[in-house]
Scaffold this motif. Structure first.
Motif, PDB file in Angstrom:
ATOM      1  N   TRP A 176     -14.428-133.663 -59.145  1.00 53.50           N
ATOM      2  CA  TRP A 176     -14.923-133.841 -60.504  1.00 53.50           C
ATOM      3  C   TRP A 176     -15.838-135.049 -60.556  1.00 53.50           C
ATOM      4  O   TRP A 176     -15.529-136.101 -60.007  1.00 53.50           O
ATOM      5  CB  TRP A 176     -13.759-134.042 -61.480  1.00 53.50           C
ATOM      6  N   GLU A 177     -16.969-134.898 -61.237  1.00 49.63           N
ATOM      7  CA  GLU A 177     -17.884-136.019 -61.411  1.00 49.63           C
ATOM      8  C   GLU A 177     -17.991-136.312 -62.902  1.00 49.63           C
ATOM      9  O   GLU A 177     -18.271-135.421 -63.704  1.00 49.63           O
ATOM     10  CB  GLU A 177     -19.264-135.692 -60.851  1.00 49.63           C
ATOM     11  N   ARG A 178     -17.724-137.566 -63.236  1.00 58.19           N
ATOM     12  CA  ARG A 178     -17.835-138.023 -64.618  1.00 58.19           C
ATOM     13  C   ARG A 178     -18.805-139.201 -64.630  1.00 58.19           C
ATOM     14  O   ARG A 178     -18.624-140.157 -63.883  1.00 58.19           O
ATOM     15  CB  ARG A 178     -16.480-138.458 -65.157  1.00 58.19           C
TER      16      ARG A 178
ATOM     17  N   PHE B 223     -20.628-141.976 -67.161  1.00 62.43           N
ATOM     18  CA  PHE B 223     -20.600-142.576 -68.495  1.00 62.43           C
ATOM     19  C   PHE B 223     -21.814-143.483 -68.620  1.00 62.43           C
ATOM     20  O   PHE B 223     -21.911-144.506 -67.957  1.00 62.43           O
ATOM     21  CB  PHE B 223     -19.308-143.376 -68.693  1.00 62.43           C
TER      22      PHE B 223
ATOM     23  N   LEU C 217     -20.828-139.367 -72.252  1.00 60.18           N
ATOM     24  CA  LEU C 217     -19.993-138.982 -71.124  1.00 60.18           C
ATOM     25  C   LEU C 217     -20.456-137.609 -70.662  1.00 60.18           C
ATOM     26  O   LEU C 217     -20.494-136.667 -71.459  1.00 60.18           O
ATOM     27  CB  LEU C 217     -18.518-138.931 -71.519  1.00 60.18           C
ATOM     28  N   THR C 218     -20.823-137.516 -69.386  1.00 60.69           N
ATOM     29  CA  THR C 218     -21.223-136.243 -68.790  1.00 60.69           C
ATOM     30  C   THR C 218     -20.169-135.868 -67.760  1.00 60.69           C
ATOM     31  O   THR C 218     -19.856-136.662 -66.874  1.00 60.69           O
ATOM     32  CB  THR C 218     -22.598-136.360 -68.098  1.00 60.69           C
ATOM     33  N   ILE C 219     -19.624-134.661 -67.884  1.00 59.60           N
ATOM     34  CA  ILE C 219     -18.615-134.175 -66.946  1.00 59.60           C
ATOM     35  C   ILE C 219     -19.170-132.932 -66.275  1.00 59.60           C
ATOM     36  O   ILE C 219     -19.567-131.974 -66.950  1.00 59.60           O
ATOM     37  CB  ILE C 219     -17.291-133.845 -67.658  1.00 59.60           C
ATOM     38  N   HIS C 220     -19.198-132.961 -64.953  1.00 63.84           N
ATOM     39  CA  HIS C 220     -19.687-131.820 -64.183  1.00 63.84           C
ATOM     40  C   HIS C 220     -18.515-130.922 -63.806  1.00 63.84           C
ATOM     41  O   HIS C 220     -17.528-131.390 -63.241  1.00 63.84           O
ATOM     42  CB  HIS C 220     -20.424-132.307 -62.937  1.00 63.84           C
TER      43      HIS C 220
ATOM     44  N   LYS D 225     -21.274-132.503 -72.131  1.00 57.52           N
ATOM     45  CA  LYS D 225     -21.748-133.817 -72.548  1.00 57.52           C
ATOM     46  C   LYS D 225     -21.115-134.152 -73.892  1.00 57.52           C
ATOM     47  O   LYS D 225     -21.069-133.313 -74.792  1.00 57.52           O
ATOM     48  CB  LYS D 225     -23.267-133.860 -72.674  1.00 57.52           C
TER      49      LYS D 225
ATOM     50  N   ARG E  51     -22.129-128.007 -74.088  1.00 58.11           N
ATOM     51  CA  ARG E  51     -21.700-127.476 -72.793  1.00 58.11           C
ATOM     52  C   ARG E  51     -22.540-126.254 -72.467  1.00 58.11           C
ATOM     53  O   ARG E  51     -23.017-125.552 -73.369  1.00 58.11           O
ATOM     54  CB  ARG E  51     -20.214-127.143 -72.792  1.00 58.11           C
TER      55      ARG E  51
ATOM     56  N   ASN F 206     -10.574-133.311 -77.856  1.00 54.33           N
ATOM     57  CA  ASN F 206     -11.193-134.626 -77.940  1.00 54.33           C
ATOM     58  C   ASN F 206     -10.615-135.446 -79.087  1.00 54.33           C
ATOM     59  O   ASN F 206     -10.434-136.662 -78.950  1.00 54.33           O
ATOM     60  CB  ASN F 206     -12.713-134.496 -78.043  1.00 54.33           C
TER      61      ASN F 206
ATOM     62  N   SER G 210     -15.968-148.164 -68.912  1.00 58.81           N
ATOM     63  CA  SER G 210     -17.079-148.021 -69.861  1.00 58.81           C
ATOM     64  C   SER G 210     -17.045-149.127 -70.912  1.00 58.81           C
ATOM     65  O   SER G 210     -18.085-149.699 -71.254  1.00 58.81           O
ATOM     66  CB  SER G 210     -17.063-146.651 -70.513  1.00 58.81           C
TER      67      SER G 210
END
Length: 125
Positions: free
Chosen positions: A11-13, A15, A25-28, A36, A57, A72, A106
């Motif tokens: 997982w790549e996050r 910020f 915050l972008t989550i791949h 995002k 998304r 969220n 962050s």
């Protein structure tokens, strides 16, 4: 969300902070999925801030978006009581005044930027 990924998926996050009042915050996700979350803050008084949190998304476009919003909101709610009960209420720009965890990266980055700008407690009050 781990159930959405293969066992070996990393997982790549990311910020990104855009001072003084926003961050993304972008989550791949697997299969080039991207979520995002924008946190856009609007001060409305010396001790109140309105937070806008639009989400985007590029996957699961027919899924229940309300479930994403609810998740969220749950994350924010978990911190709300602690944040609102802190004394003093002012944001400590000096990050050495507190203990920090990995999840605080962050917020500590944000406060370092404020300090680098020469902003002090007066800015946050």
């Amino acid at each position: 969300m781990q159930h959405l990924a293969p066992d070996d998926f990393l997982w790549e996050r990311i910020f990104d902070v855009y001072p003084p009042f926003s961050a993304v915050l972008t989550i791949h996700f697997p299969n080039d999925g991207v979520l995002k979350i924008l946190n856009a803050y609007c001060p409305i008084s010396h001790n109140k801030t309105r937070l806008f949190v639009p989400l985007t998304r590029n996957f699961d476009t027919t899924g229940d978006l309300q479930a994403v919003y609810d998740f969220n909101a749950q994350i924010f709610a978990e911190d709300q009581e602690m944040v609102e009960s802190q004394k003093p209420e002012e944001l400590p720009v000096d990050i050495t005044m507190e203990a920090h965890f990995e999840a605080d990266r962050s917020s500590t980055m944000y406060r370092r930027i404020l300090a680098d700008w020469g902003l002090s407690k007066r800015y946050t009050v």
